[in-house]
Design an enzyme around this catalytic site. Structure first.
Site, PDB file in Angstrom:
ATOM      1  N   SER A 184       0.802  -1.234   0.000  1.00 33.22           N
ATOM      2  CA  SER A 184       0.000   0.000   0.000  1.00 33.22           C
ATOM      3  C   SER A 184       0.831   1.279   0.000  1.00 33.22           C
ATOM      4  O   SER A 184       0.316   2.333  -0.379  1.00 33.22           O
ATOM      5  CB  SER A 184      -0.943   0.016   1.203  1.00 33.22           C
ATOM      6  OG  SER A 184      -0.205  -0.132   2.402  1.00 33.22           O
ATOM      7  N   ASP A 234      -3.543   7.899   8.211  1.00 32.98           N
ATOM      8  CA  ASP A 234      -4.464   7.012   8.926  1.00 32.98           C
ATOM      9  C   ASP A 234      -3.629   6.269   9.972  1.00 32.98           C
ATOM     10  O   ASP A 234      -2.504   6.668  10.249  1.00 32.98           O
ATOM     11  CB  ASP A 234      -5.229   6.096   7.948  1.00 32.98           C
ATOM     12  CG  ASP A 234      -4.323   5.190   7.128  1.00 32.98           C
ATOM     13  OD1 ASP A 234      -3.162   4.956   7.551  1.00 32.98           O
ATOM     14  OD2 ASP A 234      -4.758   4.710   6.068  1.00 32.98           O
ATOM     15  N   HIS A 285      -0.560   4.537   7.591  1.00 31.35           N
ATOM     16  CA  HIS A 285       0.179   5.129   6.474  1.00 31.35           C
ATOM     17  C   HIS A 285       0.544   6.591   6.735  1.00 31.35           C
ATOM     18  O   HIS A 285      -0.311   7.373   7.158  1.00 31.35           O
ATOM     19  CB  HIS A 285      -0.673   5.074   5.197  1.00 31.35           C
ATOM     20  CG  HIS A 285      -1.113   3.684   4.847  1.00 31.35           C
ATOM     21  ND1 HIS A 285      -2.367   3.209   5.160  1.00 31.35           N
ATOM     22  CD2 HIS A 285      -0.466   2.671   4.235  1.00 31.35           C
ATOM     23  CE1 HIS A 285      -2.468   1.950   4.740  1.00 31.35           C
ATOM     24  NE2 HIS A 285      -1.330   1.593   4.187  1.00 31.35           N
TER      25      HIS A 285
END
Ligand code: NAG
Ligand code: NAG
Ligand code: NAG
Ligand code: NAG
Length: 362
Positions: free
Chosen positions: A47, A337, A340
């Site tokens: 991600s 978040d 991340h």
């Protein structure tokens, strides 16, 4: 440039002309930042560098909805796991190639998009195939298969010589490994039943070595491999395992250090044995830990919570505009978040990476 030391005075005018041409060339062709011979950035991983591949596959690990992308051009939630741009974007931009590296899946790509590089990364992926399988992300083998498909497309649009050139001169950026430790090993029981931590790290690094050997066989030469961050200090891990005061989790950070040490040793070995390879291990652990430990030194005010929602646990589906407001000033946060970093934190980290490794990446 080398011959200019021997210029005769009679050729001064010619020399001036050359300088003006050089300035023009620099202004027209070369980008605003580092000049580089690297034609493309080709990305694999998780991600941290997925610009939206997961939008196109059946998985719950998605973020193509607000507030993700809040600070992206047009506030667009592209599927990047961030409020704005991600490391692959900053790297391509630093190299003067382009401002954004697109996802290979799910969008129409032009010939120019393909020739300057794409990302095959998938949120939730790891070197251990089980890591991807647990969340239906693309495995690293899936990503290599997409790369084979991409190579065929390159040949069709640009011919074999140019396609070969793009691959052999391109920068291959790989960012993964964190989810192997944080998700698969420490969160699910499957691998812990088989492996203690040192043997799991050996196993995962063996998977990594196979991946790099395969990538080399497919034509990659210049590879930048980012290690894992201090995963014990990301907000979600503090919440889950850090006790009432949400401290960093020492065991998780030790695991990250052990993993990085083993990975960098093996990459050094590969760099010696694979002829013509230029493999660089990039330490992200140290600079990110510094951001987390000394946020004020970088103009941040919060490094233990994410900006989305309470900041304690919200990530992907749990960070959405229906249930969670975001913090007032995202530029004060290291994390977007609970897992991340923010665009601003990424920007600082990549600037540091270029200061330290830039000559090896261009
Ligand atoms: C360089 O700057 C110009 C104008 O500021 C911009 O349009 C262009 O996209 C930039 N190019 C790169 C490669 O950053
Ligand atoms: C392109 O690379 C492949 C192997 O990577 C090689 O077999 C082929 O001859 C190359 N083609 C050209 C035109 O250089
Ligand atoms: C991990 O691999 C190294 C060699 O690369 C070996 O010396 C060590 O014993 C292995 N550890 C485990 C726990 O398998
Ligand atoms: C990798 O190997 C090449 C020689 O093949 C060498 O020039 C380069 O410095 C090595 N890179 C690293 C990071 O060790």
């Amino acid at each position: 440039m080398e011959s200019k030391c021997f210029m005769k005075s009679s050729s001064k005018l010619f020399y001036l002309l050359l300088i003006s041409l050089e300035i023009l060339r620099v202004q027209c062709l070369a980008p605003n930042k580092t000049t580089s011979k690297v034609p493309a950035v080709i990305v694999f991983g998780d991600s941290i560098v997925d610009p939206g591949n997961n939008n196109a596959i059946e998985t719950l690990i998605k973020c193509n909805f607000p507030p993700y992308g809040k600070d992206f051009p047009q506030h667009k939630p592209t599927g990047r796991f961030c409020n704005g741009k991600i490391p692959s974007d900053f790297i391509a931009s630093q190299l003067g190639i382009k401002e954004l590296v697109p996802a290979y899946l799910g969008t129409e790509l032009t010939a120019q998009d393909l020739l300057t590089g794409v990302s095959f990364a998938s949120g939730g992926a790891g070197y251990d195939p089980l890591t991807s399988q647990l969340v239906s992300a693309l495995t690293m083998s899936d990503q290599l298969n997409l790369f084979k498909d991409y190579k065929e497309k390159l040949k069709k649009i640009a011919g074999e010589v140019k396609a070969n050139n793009t691959i052999s001169q391109g920068l291959f950026l790989v960012v993964t490994g964190t989810d192997d430790l944080a998700n698969t090993y420490f969160t699910t029981p499957f691998r812990r039943a088989e492996f203690d931590l040192p043997s799991y790290i050996n196993f995962t690094v063996d998977c990594a070595v196979s991946f790099y050997q395969e990538l080399y066989l497919l034509g990659a030469r210049k590879m930048a491999v980012v290690g894992v961050p201090p995963v014990g200090c990301v907000p979600s891990q503090r919440t889950i395992e850090g006790g009432i005061e949400r401290h960093c989790v020492p065991l998780y950070n030790q695991a990250a250090v052990m993993f990085n040490s083993k990975l960098s040793t093996e990459l050094e070995r590969l760099n010696k044995t694979l002829k013509g390879a230029q493999i660089v291990y990039i330490d992200i652990y140290t600079p990110l830990l510094d951001l987390i430990m000394r946020p004020f030194a970088y103009g941040f005010e919060e490094s233990t919570k994410g900006c989305c929602g309470t900041g304690y646990f919200e990530v992907t589906l749990a960070c959405n505009s229906l249930t969670t407001p975001t913090c007032e000033d995202v530029s004060k946060y290291v994390f977007w978040d609970s897992y991340h970093p923010t665009e601003r934190a990424y920007n600082i980290l990549i600037t540091e990476v270029f200061q330290k490794y830039g000559s090896l990446l261009t």
